[in-house]
Design an enzyme around this catalytic site. Sequence first.
Site, short mmCIF file in Angstrom:
data_model
loop_
_atom_site.label_atom_id
_atom_site.label_comp_id
_atom_site.label_asym_id
_atom_site.label_seq_id
_atom_site.Cartn_x
_atom_site.Cartn_y
_atom_site.Cartn_z
N GLY B 7 15.93 -8.60 9.48
CA GLY B 7 15.31 -9.12 10.70
C GLY B 7 13.99 -9.77 10.35
N GLY B 8 13.44 -10.53 11.27
CA GLY B 8 12.14 -11.16 11.07
C GLY B 8 11.02 -10.16 11.34
N LYS B 13 13.71 -4.08 13.31
CA LYS B 13 14.67 -3.69 12.27
C LYS B 13 14.43 -2.27 11.74
CE LYS B 13 12.14 -6.34 8.73
NZ LYS B 13 10.96 -6.65 9.62
N HIS B 49 4.39 3.15 10.80
CA HIS B 49 5.77 3.51 10.44
C HIS B 49 5.92 5.02 10.24
CE1 HIS B 49 7.71 -0.58 9.27
NE2 HIS B 49 6.95 -0.68 10.35
N ARG B 51 4.21 7.36 11.82
CA ARG B 51 4.24 7.96 13.16
C ARG B 51 5.63 7.79 13.77
NH1 ARG B 51 -1.06 6.10 14.06
NH2 ARG B 51 -0.32 4.21 15.03
N ARG B 53 8.39 7.69 12.20
CA ARG B 53 9.36 8.56 11.51
C ARG B 53 9.08 10.04 11.71
NH1 ARG B 53 8.23 5.35 7.11
NH2 ARG B 53 7.16 7.03 6.03
N GLU B 62 7.40 7.32 -2.79
CA GLU B 62 6.87 5.97 -3.02
C GLU B 62 7.68 5.29 -4.12
OE1 GLU B 62 4.38 4.64 -1.25
OE2 GLU B 62 3.88 6.48 -0.15
#
Lengths: 128, 173
Positions: B7-8, B13, B49, B51, B53, B62
């Site tokens: 997705g953009g 996404k 991101h 928060r 998840r 990582e």
Amino acid sequence: MKLIIGGAAQGKRAYVKTAYRIAGSELLDGERCPLLPSRAAALDRLHLLVRRALLAGLDPAVLVLRLVEGNPDIVLICDEIGCGIVPIDPFERRWREETGRLCRTLAARAGRVERVFCGIAQTIKGEA
Amino acid sequence: MTALITGGAASGKSEYAEGLLCSLCEGEKLYLATMLAQDGECRARVLRHRRQRAGKGFSTLECPVGLQSLIIPAGSSVLLECLGNLAANELYAPGGSGDGALEAVCTGLRRLSGTANNLVIVSNEVFGAGEQDPETRRYQHLLGEINRYAASLCDFVAEVVCGIVLIHKGAGI
């Protein structure tokens, strides 16, 4: 409210004029209309309205949602500007992200979402 | 199941990819994070991101470079986010594979799809603008090839547009 999206120069405005029987005079342009228009059958280049709102220090979502409240049958047309390489300039990044998030909010509320590709519209939400 | 979600910018996404993996696996999930958080804007994105998840059973690993040598427990459920960052890091970051970026990422994807029980891969649509800079085009071509390889490995391929899911492969799944 209906949301019409697609890449640049895909024929979105022409499609809306024909499919929704909207005259050119009823179609506002996000590049030069008031930041909070009162009445509108359709608004083209929503991504440019978002840009102008950000440059003016205003929250584009607040403006656009207010426009939709006052015009529940409005047709909104927006370029998909989020499908390029991440821009180096922070404002350009912010613009495409705010436009993307607003389009998600609008798509969730819209009765219908259509994506225009080479002049051909595909209904991606709502009845075809 | 193996899925590729593209997705953009701000298309929704990530949110969809997370929800998809959560629907495939209720238990422990592994989140492979590829972003090198070098500045405040990146850190803010990482926090947003995280928060998103939180409380969904993800542990974060990582993986900004070197997916090809990463070892994960067999049978894991994995969310890899995202190929756009991984490709850029392999191409440009210290410790990346430089000219060997395509081979490195594709080997990593092949190994990951062989080990994981469920794998959801997030990638980016960066192909919509007429880029002129040769280095930018090189990156576009790299990510395009990686996306095609990922799609060939996956049972399910979808593009998220304004939060709406358009399925390109595996509609019956």
